[in-house]
Design a protein around this motif. Structure first.
Motif, short mmCIF file in Angstrom:
data_model
loop_
_atom_site.label_atom_id
_atom_site.label_comp_id
_atom_site.label_asym_id
_atom_site.label_seq_id
_atom_site.Cartn_x
_atom_site.Cartn_y
_atom_site.Cartn_z
N PHE A 191 -2.72 0.07 3.40
CA PHE A 191 -4.11 0.12 2.95
C PHE A 191 -4.72 1.49 3.20
N SER A 192 -4.47 2.05 4.38
CA SER A 192 -5.02 3.35 4.73
C SER A 192 -4.49 4.44 3.81
N ALA A 193 -3.21 4.34 3.45
CA ALA A 193 -2.61 5.35 2.59
C ALA A 193 -3.31 5.42 1.23
N THR A 194 -3.71 4.26 0.70
CA THR A 194 -4.37 4.26 -0.61
C THR A 194 -5.74 4.92 -0.53
N ILE A 195 -6.42 4.79 0.61
CA ILE A 195 -7.74 5.38 0.77
C ILE A 195 -7.67 6.90 0.73
N PHE A 196 -6.64 7.47 1.37
CA PHE A 196 -6.56 8.93 1.47
C PHE A 196 -5.74 9.57 0.37
#
Length: 510
Positions: A191-196
């Motif tokens: 999830f975090s990877a998609t945000i950044f």
């Protein structure tokens, strides 16, 4: 480092589980106790797959990947149009500043939308919010592709940004709904990877589409992509425990004709107007009254604004100065993704460092180790960018190295600061994160309005130098909180009172 989502919104805990806090009013406690004894309080039956945390791995991964895909659609939409911001100026007969507003208005929606969508999802559930959000994101992307004037483009982008904001504040909650904390690391990392990474992939795709198909096709591709995402929301099951139990109680009341069946969330439900009031006002109060929230939000807002600044500065450095095409300029954003990937790969090492620092008891300042490093590497990245980006005779790898180091620094700063805020305000984490998100979005949204003038009028080197000097001025913030953060927290009524402990020292956690 915390494995909670970077844009953390905390889901309600499963009703009637060991983690569920007891209702505080005495009358409610008595009523719950008597109804529970009579068997009217509805809960999950263990082993029957009613609890989302008991669902199978395949179903959990489907939800995780699908909701993360929604986040990718939103973050792509925020930056993809920067692949060609010049052509709309000529086609629509307007100015560059007005076209840049299409980025500004979309980002503003990120800050405002969650203030409503987050509390609303706790009332009606995750799934309806996803469906409504992606449907209107899909609908309001269409006017941008068909726009005959700048006003249509800007207004449609503002509405699309507001609609698209729901996944940003709810996907972390969905992941928390279905994964036990000990299994949550990899899903949260995805999830975090998609945000950044989403914002960095946007110029890559947008640059090639704009170069070969025109700026309108950037919106058409985004329109098609968001339509696909809306279809996916139709197949996402509800994951919020309180909503599932509420439906179960309603089914029992209908089938038995006995109105006494209720879920715990029904018995302790707060009116939505009151919930919305808290969601709107508490973040503002905390932003101005809590030093941790104020200074960490300011620091993260600066970092976030730098990310959007690079969407405009990279085209200057590579397209204007070095003559790269729009497509190749988009490829240079891979340098930031490389830095992000390296930083994400180091998260497990930070976990070990955190465990070692907190072996005698947890304290929020132990989350700041990555931020201490990021505060040092960020100015270095900006200095490299300032003294390499504006000169055609300097090899293109110079600003690319700066981009990679920036991506590395951004993740260290962002994840550590978010974890510190969450640990410092565990009972008010949603409001603290909302305050940070609001300030971050407003400051980031202002970037397109001044970045071109800044780099062209000041000169590339001096504009970059100014940013590097600002990064140096604010660099002491994490060091100050690492040393004095405990004293600052002790003066606040809302913050955690956990202290650093040494061997042999005991104490209660708050």
């Amino acid at each position: 480092m915390s494995t909670e989502p970077l844009e953390a919104e905390f889901a309600q805990l499963p009703a009637l589980s060991k983690e569920e806090p007891s209702p505080s009013p005495t009358g409610t406690l008595t009523r719950v106790g008597s109804l529970a004894e009579a068997g009217y309080v509805v809960g999950f039956e263990p082993g029957k797959g009613e609890d989302p945390k008991e669902w199978g791995p395949a179903r959990k991964w489907y939800i995780t990947m699908t909701t993360s895909f929604l986040c990718l659609a939103v973050t792509l939409g925020s930056s993809m149009i920067t692949g060609d911001l010049i052509s709309p100026v000529h086609d629509l007969g307007t100015t560059q500043e007005i076209v840049n507003l299409s980025v500004t208005c979309f980002v503003i929606g990120f800050g405002i939308g969650p203030l409503v969508f987050a509390p609303l999802s706790e009332v009606v559930g995750r799934r309806p919010i996803y469906m409504i959000s992606m449907f209107f994101y899909f609908i309001f992307t269409l006017p941008s592709a068909l726009a005959k004037n700048a006003a249509t483009l800007v207004v449609a982008r503002q509405l699309a940004g507001l609609a698209a904001s729901a996944p940003m504040c709810n996907v972390g909650g969905s992941v928390t709904d279905i994964w036990p904390i000990e299994q949550r690391g990899i899903p949260m990392a995805m999830f975090s990877a998609t945000i950044f990474m989403g914002p960095c992939l946007g110029p890559l795709f947008g640059g090639w589409i704009g170069q070969y198909a025109g700026w309108r096709w950037i919106y058409w591709v985004l329109f098609i992509f968001t339509g696909l995402c809306f279809v996916l929301t139709l197949f996402i099951p509800e994951t919020l425990a309180s909503v599932i139990l509420r439906r179960k109680a309603a089914t029992l009341r209908k089938s038995t004709g006995d109105d006494k069946y209720q879920s715990l969330s029904d018995m302790n439900r707060v009116p939505f107007v009151q919930t919305l009031k808290v969601a709107l006002l508490r973040p503002l109060v905390m932003l101005f009254m809590e030093p941790v929230v104020l200074f960490m939000s300011f620091y993260l807002s600066f970092v976030y604004s730098l990310l959007y600044l690079l969407f405009f500065a990279f085209p200057i450095a590579f397209a204007e100065v070095r003559g790269f095409s729009a497509g190749i300029t988009g490829v240079t954003f891979l340098s930031i993704i490389i830095g992000i990937s390296i930083a994400l790969a180091l998260i497990p090492f930070q976990e070990k460092l955190y465990k070692r620092a907190t072996k005698f008891g947890g304290f929020p300042e132990a989350r700041l180790f990555p931020m201490l490093l990021g505060a040092i590497t960020l100015p270095i990245a900006l200095f490299i960018f300032a003294f390499t980006g504006g000169y055609a005779w300097v090899n293109f790898m110079g600003p690319c190295v700066a981009g990679a180091l920036f991506g590395f620094s951004m993740i260290l700063l962002y994840v550590a600061a978010n974890s510190y805020i969450v640990d410092s305000y565990s009972d008010y984490a949603a409001s603290a994160i909302a305050a940070k998100t609001l300030l971050r979005s407003l400051i980031g949204a202002a970037v397109p309005l001044y970045v071109d003038q800044m780099f062209h009028n000041m000169g590339f080197q001096y504009a970059g130098l100014l940013l590097a000097l600002v990064a140096i001025v604010i660099a002491p913030i994490p060091f100050v909180f690492y040393i004095y953060g405990e004293r600052i927290r002790m003066r606040s009524e809302k913050s955690s009172k956990n202290r650093r402990r040494v061997e042999g020292e005991v104490g209660e956690k708050v």
